[in-house]
Motif scaffolding. Sequence first.
Motif, PDB file in Angstrom:
ATOM      1  N   UNK A   1       0.833  -1.206   0.000  1.00 38.86           N
ATOM      2  CA  UNK A   1       0.000   0.000   0.000  1.00 38.86           C
ATOM      3  C   UNK A   1       0.865   1.253   0.000  1.00 38.86           C
ATOM      4  N   UNK A   2       2.008   1.196   0.699  1.00 41.29           N
ATOM      5  CA  UNK A   2       2.909   2.353   0.745  1.00 41.29           C
ATOM      6  C   UNK A   2       3.563   2.568  -0.618  1.00 41.29           C
ATOM      7  N   UNK A   3       4.071   1.496  -1.211  1.00 44.74           N
ATOM      8  CA  UNK A   3       4.748   1.613  -2.503  1.00 44.74           C
ATOM      9  C   UNK A   3       3.793   2.107  -3.589  1.00 44.74           C
ATOM     10  N   UNK A   4       2.594   1.519  -3.628  1.00 50.94           N
ATOM     11  CA  UNK A   4       1.611   1.951  -4.621  1.00 50.94           C
ATOM     12  C   UNK A   4       1.186   3.393  -4.367  1.00 50.94           C
ATOM     13  N   UNK A   5       1.043   3.755  -3.089  1.00 50.05           N
ATOM     14  CA  UNK A   5       0.667   5.122  -2.748  1.00 50.05           C
ATOM     15  C   UNK A   5       1.714   6.127  -3.179  1.00 50.05           C
ATOM     16  N   UNK A   6       2.988   5.779  -2.997  1.00 52.80           N
ATOM     17  CA  UNK A   6       4.064   6.670  -3.435  1.00 52.80           C
ATOM     18  C   UNK A   6       4.012   6.851  -4.953  1.00 52.80           C
ATOM     19  N   UNK A   7       3.794   5.754  -5.678  1.00 51.40           N
ATOM     20  CA  UNK A   7       3.705   5.848  -7.140  1.00 51.40           C
ATOM     21  C   UNK A   7       2.575   6.760  -7.588  1.00 51.40           C
ATOM     22  N   UNK A   8       1.419   6.616  -6.951  1.00 52.39           N
ATOM     23  CA  UNK A   8       0.278   7.461  -7.316  1.00 52.39           C
ATOM     24  C   UNK A   8       0.538   8.925  -6.983  1.00 52.39           C
ATOM     25  N   UNK A   9       1.157   9.167  -5.830  1.00 56.44           N
ATOM     26  CA  UNK A   9       1.424  10.544  -5.419  1.00 56.44           C
ATOM     27  C   UNK A   9       2.469  11.195  -6.322  1.00 56.44           C
ATOM     28  N   UNK A  10       3.462  10.419  -6.766  1.00 60.27           N
ATOM     29  CA  UNK A  10       4.465  10.961  -7.692  1.00 60.27           C
ATOM     30  C   UNK A  10       3.791  11.431  -8.985  1.00 60.27           C
ATOM     31  N   UNK A  11       2.926  10.588  -9.547  1.00 65.83           N
ATOM     32  CA  UNK A  11       2.230  10.972 -10.780  1.00 65.83           C
ATOM     33  C   UNK A  11       1.339  12.185 -10.540  1.00 65.83           C
ATOM     34  N   UNK A  12       0.619  12.191  -9.412  1.00 60.46           N
ATOM     35  CA  UNK A  12      -0.295  13.299  -9.137  1.00 60.46           C
ATOM     36  C   UNK A  12       0.461  14.604  -8.927  1.00 60.46           C
ATOM     37  N   UNK A  13       1.547  14.570  -8.144  1.00 56.35           N
ATOM     38  CA  UNK A  13       2.260  15.813  -7.844  1.00 56.35           C
ATOM     39  C   UNK A  13       3.006  16.348  -9.056  1.00 56.35           C
TER      40      UNK A  13
ATOM     41  N   UNK B   1      -5.106   9.950  -1.219  1.00 56.74           N
ATOM     42  CA  UNK B   1      -3.879   9.289  -1.667  1.00 56.74           C
ATOM     43  C   UNK B   1      -2.865   9.227  -0.536  1.00 56.74           C
ATOM     44  N   UNK B   2      -2.733  10.319   0.193  1.00 61.42           N
ATOM     45  CA  UNK B   2      -1.762  10.380   1.290  1.00 61.42           C
ATOM     46  C   UNK B   2      -2.143   9.406   2.384  1.00 61.42           C
TER      47      UNK B   2
ATOM     48  N   UNK C   1       8.855  14.866  -7.497  1.00 57.88           N
ATOM     49  CA  UNK C   1       7.905  14.774  -8.604  1.00 57.88           C
ATOM     50  C   UNK C   1       7.437  16.159  -9.042  1.00 57.88           C
ATOM     51  N   UNK C   2       7.188  17.036  -8.066  1.00 62.95           N
ATOM     52  CA  UNK C   2       6.762  18.390  -8.410  1.00 62.95           C
ATOM     53  C   UNK C   2       7.816  19.138  -9.211  1.00 62.95           C
ATOM     54  N   UNK C   3       9.087  19.042  -8.765  1.00 63.59           N
ATOM     55  CA  UNK C   3      10.170  19.711  -9.490  1.00 63.59           C
ATOM     56  C   UNK C   3      10.318  19.145 -10.892  1.00 63.59           C
ATOM     57  N   UNK C   4      10.245  17.821 -10.995  1.00 64.59           N
ATOM     58  CA  UNK C   4      10.360  17.191 -12.304  1.00 64.59           C
ATOM     59  C   UNK C   4       9.210  17.558 -13.219  1.00 64.59           C
ATOM     60  N   UNK C   5       8.001  17.605 -12.668  1.00 65.57           N
ATOM     61  CA  UNK C   5       6.838  17.961 -13.468  1.00 65.57           C
ATOM     62  C   UNK C   5       6.926  19.380 -13.998  1.00 65.57           C
TER      63      UNK C   5
ATOM     64  N   UNK D   1       0.188  21.123 -22.480  1.00 62.50           N
ATOM     65  CA  UNK D   1       0.420  20.826 -21.057  1.00 62.50           C
ATOM     66  C   UNK D   1      -0.755  20.062 -20.466  1.00 62.50           C
ATOM     67  N   UNK D   2      -1.977  20.463 -20.800  1.00 57.35           N
ATOM     68  CA  UNK D   2      -3.168  19.793 -20.267  1.00 57.35           C
ATOM     69  C   UNK D   2      -3.238  18.343 -20.732  1.00 57.35           C
ATOM     70  N   UNK D   3      -2.822  18.080 -21.960  1.00 57.18           N
ATOM     71  CA  UNK D   3      -2.823  16.697 -22.461  1.00 57.18           C
ATOM     72  C   UNK D   3      -1.829  15.840 -21.675  1.00 57.18           C
ATOM     73  N   UNK D   4      -0.633  16.383 -21.406  1.00 56.85           N
ATOM     74  CA  UNK D   4       0.353  15.635 -20.608  1.00 56.85           C
ATOM     75  C   UNK D   4      -0.173  15.422 -19.191  1.00 56.85           C
ATOM     76  N   UNK D   5      -0.766  16.470 -18.606  1.00 60.53           N
ATOM     77  CA  UNK D   5      -1.370  16.339 -17.271  1.00 60.53           C
ATOM     78  C   UNK D   5      -2.437  15.242 -17.262  1.00 60.53           C
ATOM     79  N   UNK D   6      -3.220  15.182 -18.317  1.00 56.12           N
ATOM     80  CA  UNK D   6      -4.267  14.169 -18.422  1.00 56.12           C
ATOM     81  C   UNK D   6      -3.658  12.764 -18.410  1.00 56.12           C
ATOM     82  N   UNK D   7      -2.530  12.589 -19.102  1.00 57.33           N
ATOM     83  CA  UNK D   7      -1.857  11.292 -19.086  1.00 57.33           C
ATOM     84  C   UNK D   7      -1.413  10.897 -17.685  1.00 57.33           C
ATOM     85  N   UNK D   8      -0.908  11.867 -16.910  1.00 57.01           N
ATOM     86  CA  UNK D   8      -0.483  11.569 -15.542  1.00 57.01           C
ATOM     87  C   UNK D   8      -1.670  11.207 -14.656  1.00 57.01           C
ATOM     88  N   UNK D   9      -2.800  11.873 -14.852  1.00 66.38           N
ATOM     89  CA  UNK D   9      -3.999  11.530 -14.075  1.00 66.38           C
ATOM     90  C   UNK D   9      -4.460  10.113 -14.409  1.00 66.38           C
TER      91      UNK D   9
END
Length: 467
Positions: free
Chosen positions: A265-277, A375-376, A402-406, A430-438
């Motif tokens: 749950x922690x590993x999956x949560x980190x992955x989701x938060x990275x994509x979201x942030x 998510x957190x 993730x935020x800096x990279x995004x 930018x919105x299309x790329x954001x959509x892919x991350x969501x």
Amino acid sequence: MKHAAVLAVLLSAWFMAQFDFFVVNVAAPSVERDLHAGPAALELIVGGYAFTYAAGMITGGRLGDRYGYRRVFIWGVAAFTAASVLCGVAADAAQLVAARLLQGLAGAAMVPQVLATISAVYPPGPRARALGWYGAAGGLGSIAGQVLGGLLLTADVFGLGWRGAFLVNLPVGLAVVLLAAWLLPEVETGRRARLDLPGAAGLAAGLGLVLVPLGLGNGLGWPAWTWACMAGSVPVLALTWRRQRALGARGGQPVLDLNLLKVHSYLAGVGAIVAFMAYFAAFMFTLTLLLQGGAGLDAFRAGLAFAPMGVMFTATSLLGTRLVTRYGLAVLLAGGTVTALGLGLLAVAAGAGTPYVIAAMTLVGAGNGLVLPQLIGAALVEVAPHQAGIGSGMLITAQQFAGAGGVAVIGAVFFAVAADRGHAAAMRWSAVIDLGLILVVLATVAYNRRRATRRARAAPSRTAVTP
């Protein structure tokens, strides 16, 4: 009642850290004029905080595990407040850069204790609600940096200009220190953590080799040294990772607790938060560019444009905790779908006028409020109390990275398209790329939901055969 007061104290510090992360975007033009700061100095004023904040976060978590969450939190808030005052009285750009670096380090000591205390003090039911409030406070701090930052600069009640955005932390910080000393409980982690200073140095160096070029690259046109630094981060981080594994195998306490990565749950949560942030930080950055550069709004009006988004985020994040208790992770899937619809509308309507952009932002805010706080909570739900500090530090480091990279990657796309085809076209890309991350976030949540369903179905049968 006391739990509510404790939570308010903790979240005030978290809000303050997020506010100061984003408010500089609004204050940057005033700082440039007042201090005669060049592009490189402005990049460091904005990015320096992010770098020291991210690089020190895991060590900050370890400090809490070693010396106690309450003590490190109080000292962290006091240091953050002092650094904010130094920012507010800076006489030149160099002093402001130094103060921002100190502010980021203080935030790295302060913020992990917030999640760690919530995870250690609150039982499962109240903990889920508290983590929902944590997510809401972080999102609101991010949006308030844009909205209240513009208001503070425009109103300029005390004639302080951009300095007021930092000096406002003085009364808030002092109040949080006093209330924390009175209200926060001592938490016994059951384990005396040791500090892995070589590991912390290796991790900070590796992150720095990535974050500094990501923060400065866009403004400098991506010179060769930025690529060399990012390439050099690979062996540094690889060697640090190898040492962490070896130290853990010998029974030591590495700065990274790799056992947490075995918690699904922690590993999956980190992955989701990275994509979201990565999406969220880039979304806020590119929207500011669209509103101020494309639509020609000043800082105040651009800040006000974020207000409906903030209101919807607040409403749905507070509602989301109750809905998740009743309907589970399906609420996150619904929220992610709403966010995706908002991003789709933005991709279509970016050039149609500011009212359409604000409508899309409001829809995105409604979806984000259902997703981010939960998510957190999902990431930390199975983390043991003695791992709460380091688990929080690793989670927030992943968020910042993730935020800096995004911002760097999606920002680079935005600038490249804007130079050729204008801000509206750049926002569409930018919105299309954001959509892919969501969509990545939705896929991760769907995976966790299937795992939770299988565990729930298997639980009765395991109980039945237990002697």
